[in-house]
Design an enzyme around this catalytic site. Structure first.
Site, PDB file in Angstrom:
ATOM      1  N   SER A 197       0.914  -1.005   0.085  1.00  0.00           N
ATOM      2  CA  SER A 197      -0.045   0.002  -0.096  1.00  0.00           C
ATOM      3  C   SER A 197       0.920   1.312   0.125  1.00  0.00           C
ATOM      4  O   SER A 197       2.064   1.157   0.656  1.00  0.00           O
ATOM      5  CB  SER A 197      -0.892   0.018   1.265  1.00  0.00           C
ATOM      6  N   TYR A 213      -2.083  -1.444  10.882  1.00  0.00           N
ATOM      7  CA  TYR A 213      -2.526  -1.906   9.746  1.00  0.00           C
ATOM      8  C   TYR A 213      -1.277  -1.555   8.625  1.00  0.00           C
ATOM      9  O   TYR A 213      -0.589  -2.522   8.016  1.00  0.00           O
ATOM     10  CB  TYR A 213      -3.669  -1.410   8.949  1.00  0.00           C
ATOM     11  N   LYS A 273       2.031  -3.894   6.748  1.00  0.00           N
ATOM     12  CA  LYS A 273       2.415  -3.838   5.243  1.00  0.00           C
ATOM     13  C   LYS A 273       3.752  -3.535   5.130  1.00  0.00           C
ATOM     14  O   LYS A 273       4.584  -4.236   4.353  1.00  0.00           O
ATOM     15  CB  LYS A 273       1.570  -2.910   4.569  1.00  0.00           C
TER      16      LYS A 273
END
Ligand code: NAD
Ligand code: UD1
Length: 355
Positions: free
Chosen positions: A125, A150, A154
């Site tokens: 992302s 989150y 990643k």
């Protein structure tokens, strides 16, 4: 190629299945359905006019379950979408996010290598750039501080996968850094199906337009941007899905990064690993609202609210590397994005039905 698609029942996974099959590949889906509905897979099969997509209701943390899938199929590569993705929830439940996203990926990668499948495309992302050091963002831009667990999953998983590739050159790891996926398949049969109150802009807009929510809150109009609202690089999910098909060529022995003056092609046989997947255009929140109203003739009342914690002013990429090396570029514009998002929402006001 025969591809293992983890998280294939989800928003991006379901769209990618269509592009994979249409490009002549086959796929097997592994999904624990924690954030998806098997009806999506039925509809993918309908769109493709095939009887069914092979599906295993398996959690990627379940080693035995994965072993069974690998015992029954031989895979050329894995496209790894499975993961939890709600930013706010990750702040409330960090352990669950690290355990699911990182624990799950470690188990998946271990089972893959045991079965001699060492080609993986990972869903990363733009969040790994933090507050980006440059705009437009190229892949050379340093990674930044993430504002939530989150994002850290990643960022950490990128590192884990790159270390694994470094230690064993038999691995080919492709990290696709998605910008802001929106839109839906033009059939209106599959699309984004968020649980509860949407966190992201486009599903919030469509739910206001369909009458499920009263008005959109615009998070801040005092950013240093042309109209004061946040600017992002929205990408149509069908373009994003096609980027995965294009990235599969990294796993072909014939794949060569095109030569450039600084890098003669003979030195460049190993696939580059990181690609920004965006359009290269930045649109503000109000640009998106206005385009939605103009193209769809729907009403989207909004009011200005305080800034959302953790948001940045501007985030859009330079997607030139993906074009030069993969021959991929986004083809859909903002009008396509708002039209297809609305087409999905209007036809499925409650999302997918109960299976
Ligand atoms: P999604 O939630 O629709 O799809 C993810 C799928 O993974 C779901 O079907 C879910 O049930 C499944 N899943 C989760 N944990 C699992 C587990 N332990 N085992 C098996 N299946 C599991 O999300 P999406 O929008 O399609 O995103 C796909 C991937 O792309 C995710 O990794 C996400 O973090 C990443 N990503 C998404 C965006 C975005 O805005 N949608 C942006 C950047 C990156
Ligand atoms: C968010 C996540 C990011 C994730 C990305 C893609 C945060 C802080 N970041 O990014 O980690 O990778 O989604 O899924 O959540 N907006 C409104 N009103 C709304 C919703 C959004 O004004 O109700 C604005 C935001 O302030 C932002 C823009 O719309 O300027 C886009 O927001 P969103 O869709 O949540 O994506 P990102 O913030 O880019």
């Amino acid at each position: 190629m025969n591809i293992l698609v983890t998280g294939g029942a989800g928003f991006i996974g379901s769209h990618t299945l269509i592009e994979l099959y249409q490009a002549g590949h086959t796929a097997v889906v592994v999904d624990n359905l924690s954030n998806s509905n098997p009806v999506a897979l039925k509809r993918v099969a309908e769109i493709l006019s095939i009887p069914a997509i092979p599906f295993y209701h398996v959690d990627i943390r379940d080693r035995e379950g994965l072993e069974k899938v690998f015992a029954e199929h031989k895979f050329d590569a894995c496209i790894h979408f499975a993961g939890l993705k709600a930013v706010g929830e990750s702040v409330e439940k960090p352990w669950e996010y690290y355990e699911n996203n990182i624990g799950g990926t470690l188990t998946l990668v271990d089972v893959m290598r045991m079965h001699g499948c060492k080609n993986i495309i990972f869903s990363s992302s733009a969040t790994v750039y933090g507050d980006p050091a440059e705009i437009p963002i190229t892949e050379n831009c340093p990674k930044g501080q993430c504002t939530n667990p989150y994002g850290w999953t990643k960022s950490m998983l990128e590192q884990v996968l790159m270390d694994i590739q470094k230690a064993d050159p038999g691995w080919n790891v492709v990290l696709l850094r998605y910008f802001n996926p929106v839109g839906a398949h033009p059939s209106g049969r599959i699309g984004e199906n968020p649980n509860g109150i949407p966190n992201n802009l486009m599903p919030y807009i469509t739910q206001v337009a369909v009458g499920k929510r009263k008005e959109l809150g615009v998070f801040g109009n005092d950013y240093d941007t042309p109209d004061g609202t946040g600017v992002r690089d929205y990408i149509h999910v069908v373009d994003l899905a096609k980027a995965h098909v294009a990235a599969l060529q990294c796993f072909s022995s014939k794949f060569q990064v095109p030569s450039s003056k600084s890098q003669p092609s003979t030195l460049n046989l190993k696939p580059s690993t990181i690609y920004n997947i965006g359009t290269g255009h930045g649109y503000s929140v109000l640009d998106m609202v206005k385009a939605f109203v103009r193209v769809n003739g729907a009403d989207v009342p909004y009011s200005i609210k305080p800034r959302r914690a953790g948001d940045i002013a501007t985030c859009y990429c330079n997607p030139a590397k993906a074009k030069a090396e993969l021959g991929w570029e986004a083809k859909h514009g903002i009008d396509d994005m708002v039209r297809d998002s609305w087409n999905w929402q209007r036809n499925n006001p409650e999302g997918y039905p109960e299976p």
